[in-house]
Design an enzyme around this catalytic site. Structure first.
Site, PDB file in Angstrom:
ATOM      1  N   ALA A   3      21.128  28.691  46.619  1.00  0.00           N
ATOM      2  CA  ALA A   3      21.436  30.115  46.037  1.00  0.00           C
ATOM      3  C   ALA A   3      21.042  29.867  44.509  1.00  0.00           C
ATOM      4  O   ALA A   3      21.970  30.416  43.856  1.00  0.00           O
ATOM      5  CB  ALA A   3      22.641  30.855  46.392  1.00  0.00           C
TER       6      ALA A   3
ATOM      7  N   HIS B   4      17.252  55.864  21.442  1.00  0.00           N
ATOM      8  CA  HIS B   4      17.673  56.489  22.583  1.00  0.00           C
ATOM      9  C   HIS B   4      16.542  57.396  23.145  1.00  0.00           C
ATOM     10  O   HIS B   4      15.732  57.987  22.241  1.00  0.00           O
ATOM     11  CB  HIS B   4      18.771  57.441  22.015  1.00  0.00           C
ATOM     12  CG  HIS B   4      19.177  58.410  23.134  1.00  0.00           C
ATOM     13  ND1 HIS B   4      19.967  58.286  24.052  1.00  0.00           N
ATOM     14  CD2 HIS B   4      18.886  59.598  23.320  1.00  0.00           C
ATOM     15  CE1 HIS B   4      20.129  59.174  25.118  1.00  0.00           C
ATOM     16  NE2 HIS B   4      19.397  60.118  24.527  1.00  0.00           N
TER      17      HIS B   4
HETATM   18  P1  NAI Z   1      19.328  25.404  40.825  1.00  0.00           P
HETATM   19  O1  NAI Z   1      19.750  24.207  40.304  1.00  0.00           O
HETATM   20  O2  NAI Z   1      19.011  26.584  39.922  1.00  0.00           O
HETATM   21  O3  NAI Z   1      19.875  25.766  42.230  1.00  0.00           O
HETATM   22  C1  NAI Z   1      20.038  25.090  43.322  1.00  0.00           C
HETATM   23  C2  NAI Z   1      21.081  25.399  44.332  1.00  0.00           C
HETATM   24  O4  NAI Z   1      21.128  24.696  45.438  1.00  0.00           O
HETATM   25  C3  NAI Z   1      22.404  25.514  43.747  1.00  0.00           C
HETATM   26  O5  NAI Z   1      23.152  26.609  43.764  1.00  0.00           O
HETATM   27  C4  NAI Z   1      23.097  24.405  44.320  1.00  0.00           C
HETATM   28  O6  NAI Z   1      24.674  24.576  44.421  1.00  0.00           O
HETATM   29  C5  NAI Z   1      22.550  24.708  45.855  1.00  0.00           C
HETATM   30  N1  NAI Z   1      22.420  23.348  46.456  1.00  0.00           N
HETATM   31  C6  NAI Z   1      22.176  22.088  45.886  1.00  0.00           C
HETATM   32  N2  NAI Z   1      22.384  21.205  47.004  1.00  0.00           N
HETATM   33  C7  NAI Z   1      22.475  21.669  48.019  1.00  0.00           C
HETATM   34  C8  NAI Z   1      22.263  21.529  49.619  1.00  0.00           C
HETATM   35  N3  NAI Z   1      22.379  20.273  50.017  1.00  0.00           N
HETATM   36  N4  NAI Z   1      22.772  22.426  50.554  1.00  0.00           N
HETATM   37  C9  NAI Z   1      22.747  23.853  49.892  1.00  0.00           C
HETATM   38  N5  NAI Z   1      22.833  24.346  48.667  1.00  0.00           N
HETATM   39  C10 NAI Z   1      22.399  23.050  47.700  1.00  0.00           C
HETATM   40  O7  NAI Z   1      17.906  24.841  41.217  1.00  0.00           O
HETATM   41  P2  NAI Z   1      16.573  25.581  41.634  1.00  0.00           P
HETATM   42  O8  NAI Z   1      16.804  27.160  42.113  1.00  0.00           O
HETATM   43  O9  NAI Z   1      15.813  24.848  42.543  1.00  0.00           O
HETATM   44  O10 NAI Z   1      15.497  25.865  40.547  1.00  0.00           O
HETATM   45  C11 NAI Z   1      15.277  24.254  39.730  1.00  0.00           C
HETATM   46  C12 NAI Z   1      15.040  24.615  38.180  1.00  0.00           C
HETATM   47  O11 NAI Z   1      13.880  25.499  37.898  1.00  0.00           O
HETATM   48  C13 NAI Z   1      16.464  25.518  37.762  1.00  0.00           C
HETATM   49  O12 NAI Z   1      16.936  24.485  36.952  1.00  0.00           O
HETATM   50  C14 NAI Z   1      15.738  26.613  36.771  1.00  0.00           C
HETATM   51  O13 NAI Z   1      16.193  26.288  35.575  1.00  0.00           O
HETATM   52  C15 NAI Z   1      14.347  26.335  36.869  1.00  0.00           C
HETATM   53  N6  NAI Z   1      13.688  27.735  37.291  1.00  0.00           N
HETATM   54  C16 NAI Z   1      14.098  28.693  36.167  1.00  0.00           C
HETATM   55  C17 NAI Z   1      13.612  29.942  36.474  1.00  0.00           C
HETATM   56  C18 NAI Z   1      13.895  31.159  35.527  1.00  0.00           C
HETATM   57  O14 NAI Z   1      13.990  30.882  34.322  1.00  0.00           O
HETATM   58  N7  NAI Z   1      13.757  32.281  35.811  1.00  0.00           N
HETATM   59  C19 NAI Z   1      13.091  30.307  37.837  1.00  0.00           C
HETATM   60  C20 NAI Z   1      12.727  29.230  39.050  1.00  0.00           C
HETATM   61  C21 NAI Z   1      13.303  27.868  38.247  1.00  0.00           C
END
Ligand code: NAI
Ligand code: FAD
Length: 467
Positions: free
Chosen positions: A182, A446
Site C-alpha cells: 500500500a 479567492h
Molecule cells: P513504496 O516504498 O512507496 O511502497 C511499498 C509498500 O509495500 C510499503 O507500504 C511497504 O510497507 C509494502 N511492502 C513491502 N514489502 C511487502 C510485502 N512483502 N508484503 C506486503 N507489503 C509489503 O514503493 P512503491 O509503491 O513500489 O513505489 C516505489 C518508488 O517509486 C517509491 O519510492 C516512490 O518514491 C516512487 N514512486 C513515486 C510516485 C510519485 O511520486 N507519485 C509514484 C509511483 C512511484
C-alpha cells in the site's frame, strides 16, 4: 576516441537534466542510454504514463458518477481501453521526443547502448548491434536509476503477475486486482484500475498505508479510498501465488505469521518498492563503493569514493522521486563547473496523484515528536473552503506544523483536490525559512483551494476565519 568533459550514464530525470545543465555551463557533454528512448523510468514507464492513466480514468469516473450532479446529462460512459492506452502512449512519446530535442539543442552527443565504466576516465558503450565504442571523459555521472523490487517465490511475468510496468499496459480490465504493497504505486495504479471497473484489494505488510507519510494523513486517506471501494488487508503478507489455474491463487498470511488464507484473483500487482540499478555498469570492477542496500555511496558533493565518478538520483540514497533526481543533476553539474550546487533535502515535496491527491513537504508529526521538537499545528478542512464547497470537492484537509518557539514552518501535509500543485507554495515557504505567519499574511486568491493553506497557517495561531 571521442573525448568529453562529462559523460552521463542514464537519461532519466537525473541524467538528462544533469547533461543539459552541464552543457549550459560550457562543458562538452555526452549521454549514454541503454534503452531505445530517452527519459528513463519516469518518462517511459513511471511518472508520465501513470499520470496519463490517472487523468483519463478520473475523467471516466467523473463522467459516470459526478456529471449528473452538476446538471450535465451524458449517457453511461463506455471504456475504450485501447484508446485510453493510446492517449497515454502519445503523452509518453511527446515527452521522450522532448528530451531528444533538448539534447540536440544543447549540443549533447548521444550514445545508445549499455555504458560500462572501463576505467575512471573511460566509458565503454556496448551498442544494440553488438559493437563496442569507447569514450574518454574527465568526469562520469552515474544516473542509472532503479528497478522493481521483487518478492521471493513470486515470479513477475508482466501479464498476470505484474510490476508497475505491466500494470500500465494491461490489455483488459481485470475483474479482481490484488495489490501487494500500500505504497505510492499500489494506491495510484490501484485507483486507475478501480475506476475502470476492477475490484481492488490491497495487502500491506505494515499496520498502516503509506509508511513515512504523516500518520493522520494516511488514516484519513485510507478511509477515503475505502469509501471509493478499495479494500485493505493490513499487517499481512503474500507468501506465494499459484498461476496454474484460470484464476491466480494468492496465499495470504498475517505479517507476524499464522494461518494462511487463499485469495483468488485475476491479476497480482507487486508494488513493494524499488531497488537501485547498477546492471552492466561495472561498478565493482571500477571500485565504486555501494552501501548495504546496493545504493552507490556519495558524499555531500555527489562524489563516489573513486575520483572523477559521481552518482545521482534513484541509484543513491534518498527519496526515489524524479524532482529529487533532477535537483541532484543540476547540483552536480554546477559543482563540476566550480559552483556551489546544493540540494535542500528538507524541502523536497512528495505527491500521490490519486483523487483526492496527497501531498507533503518537510517533517511529519511523528518525526517532530521523535526529534523532541515542540510544534504548533494549524489544520483547515476543505469542507470549510468556498471553492471546494462550490465544486463538491470537500474531502481532506491542510495541516501545517510550525516550530512552537519560532513559528518557522517545519512540515505541510495536504489531502485534497490539487494538493500536488498546492504543495509547491509550502515547499517554497520551507526553502525560504518562512514562518506560518508569513503564509497567513500572504494574499491568496479567492475562491481557490489555496485559501485552505492560508487558513491552516492562520489556525497555527488559532485565528482561522472560516471555521
Ligand atoms: P513504496 O516504498 O512507496 O511502497 C511499498 C509498500 O509495500 C510499503 O507500504 C511497504 O510497507 C509494502 N511492502 C513491502 N514489502 C511487502 C510485502 N512483502 N508484503 C506486503 N507489503 C509489503 O514503493 P512503491 O509503491 O513500489 O513505489 C516505489 C518508488 O517509486 C517509491 O519510492 C516512490 O518514491 C516512487 N514512486 C513515486 C510516485 C510519485 O511520486 N507519485 C509514484 C509511483 C512511484
Ligand atoms: P531513471 O529514471 O530510472 O533512469 C535511469 C536510466 O539509466 C534509464 O533510462 C536506464 O535505461 C539507464 N541506464 C541504466 N544503466 C545503464 C547503463 N549501464 N548504460 C546506459 N544506460 C543505463 N517520481 C515522481 O517524482 N513523480 C511521480 O509521479 C512518479 N511516478 C512514478 C510512477 C511509477 C510507476 C514509477 C515506477 C516511478 C515513479 N516515480 C515518480 C519515480 C521516478 O520515476 C524516479 O524517481 C526517477 O525516474 C529517477 O530518475 P533517475 O534519473 O535516477 O533514474
Amino acid at each position: 576516441m571521442p573525448s568529453y568533459d562529462l559523460v552521463v550514464i542514464g537519461t532519466g530525470p537525473g541524467g538528462y537534466v544533469c547533461a543539459i545543465r552541464a552543457a549550459q555551463l560550457g562543458m562538452k557533454v555526452a549521454v549514454v542510454e541503454k534503452d531505445q528512448t530517452f527519459g528513463g523510468t519516469c518518462l517511459n514507464i513511471g511518472c508520465i504514463p501513470s499520470k496519463g492513466l490517472l487523468y483519463a480514468s478520473e475523467l471516466f469516473e467523473e463522467a459516470g458518477h459526478k456529471f449528473a450532479k452538476l446538471g450535465i446529462g451524458v449517457s453511461k460512459p463506455t471504456l475504450d481501453l485501447a484508446g485510453m492506452m493510446k492517449f497515454k502512449d502519445e503523452g509518453v512519446e511527446g515527452n521522450v521526443k522532448g528530451v531528444a530535442f533538448l539534447f540536440k539543442k544543447n549540443k549533447i552527443d548521444t550514445f545508445m547502448g549499455v555504458g560500462r565504466i572501463a576505467a575512471p576516465r573511460r566509458v565503454e558503450v556496448k551498442t544494440h548491434d553488438g559493437k563496442t565504442e569507447t569514450i574518454e571523459t574527465k568526469n562520469i555521472v552515474i544516473a542509472s536509476g532503479s528497478d522493481v523490487a521483487r518478492l521471493k517465490g513470486i515470479e513477475i511475468d508482466e501479464k498476470r503477475i505484474v510490476s508497475s510496468t505491466g500494470a500500465l499496459v494491461l490489455g483488459k480490465v481485470p475483474e479482481n486486482l490484488l495489490i501487494i504493497g500500500a505504497g505510492v504505486i499500489g494506491l495510484e495504479l490501484g485507483s486507475v484500475w478501480r475506476r475502470l471497473g476492477a475490484k481492488v484489494h490491497v495487502i500491506e505488510f505494515l499496520d498502516r498505508i503509506l509508511p513515512g507519510m504523516d500518520a493522520e494523513v494516511a488514516r484519513q486517506f485510507q478511509r477515503i479510498l475505502e469509501k471509493q471501494g478499495m479494500t485493505f488487508q493490513l499487517s499481512s503478507k503474500v507468501t506465494a501465488v499459484d498461476g496454474s489455474g484460470a484464476k491466480l491463487k494468492a496465499q495470504v498470511e498475517p505479517a507476524a505469521g499464522g494461518a494462511a488464507q487463499t485469495l483468488e484473483t485475476d491479476v497480482v500487482l507487486v508494488a513493494v518498492g524499488r531497488v537501485p540499478y547498477v546492471g552492466g555498469l561495472g561498478v565493482k570492477e571500477a571500485g565504486v563503493a555501494l552501501d548495504n542496500r546496493g545504493r552507490i555511496i556519495v558524499d555531500a558533493h555527489f562524489a563516489t569514493n573513486v575520483p572523477g565518478i559521481y552518482a545521482i538520483g534513484d541509484v543513491i540514497a534518498g527519496p526515489m522521486l524524479a524532482h529529487k533526481a533532477e535537483d541532484e543533476g543540476i547540483a552536480v553539474a554546477e559543482i563540476l563547473a566550480g559552483q556551489a550546487g546544493h540540494v535542500n533535502y528538507d524541502a523536497i515535496p512528495n505527491v500521490i496523484y490519486t483523487y483526492p491527491e496527497v501531498a507533503s513537504v518537510g517533517k511529519t508529526e511523528e518525526e517532530l515528536k521523535a526529534a523532541g521538537v515542540t510544534y504548533n499545528t494549524g489544520k483547515f478542512p476543505f469542507t470549510a473552503n468556498g471553492r471546494a464547497k462550490a465544486n463538491m470537492q470537500t474531502e481532506g484537509f491542510v495541516k501545517i506544523l510550525a516550530d512552537a518557539k519560532t513559528d518557522r514552518v517545519l512540515g505541510v501535509h495536504i489531502v485534497g483536490p490539487d494538493a500536488g500543485d498546492m504543495i509547491a507554495e509550502a515547499a517554497l515557504a520551507i526553502e525560504f525559512g518562512a514562518a506560518a505567519e508569513d503564509i497567513a499574511r500572504t494574499s491568496h486568491p479567492h475562491p481557490t483551494f489555496t485559501e485552505a493553506v492560508k487558513e491552516a497557517a492562520l489556525a497555527v495561531a488559532k485565528r482561522a476565519i472560516h471555521i
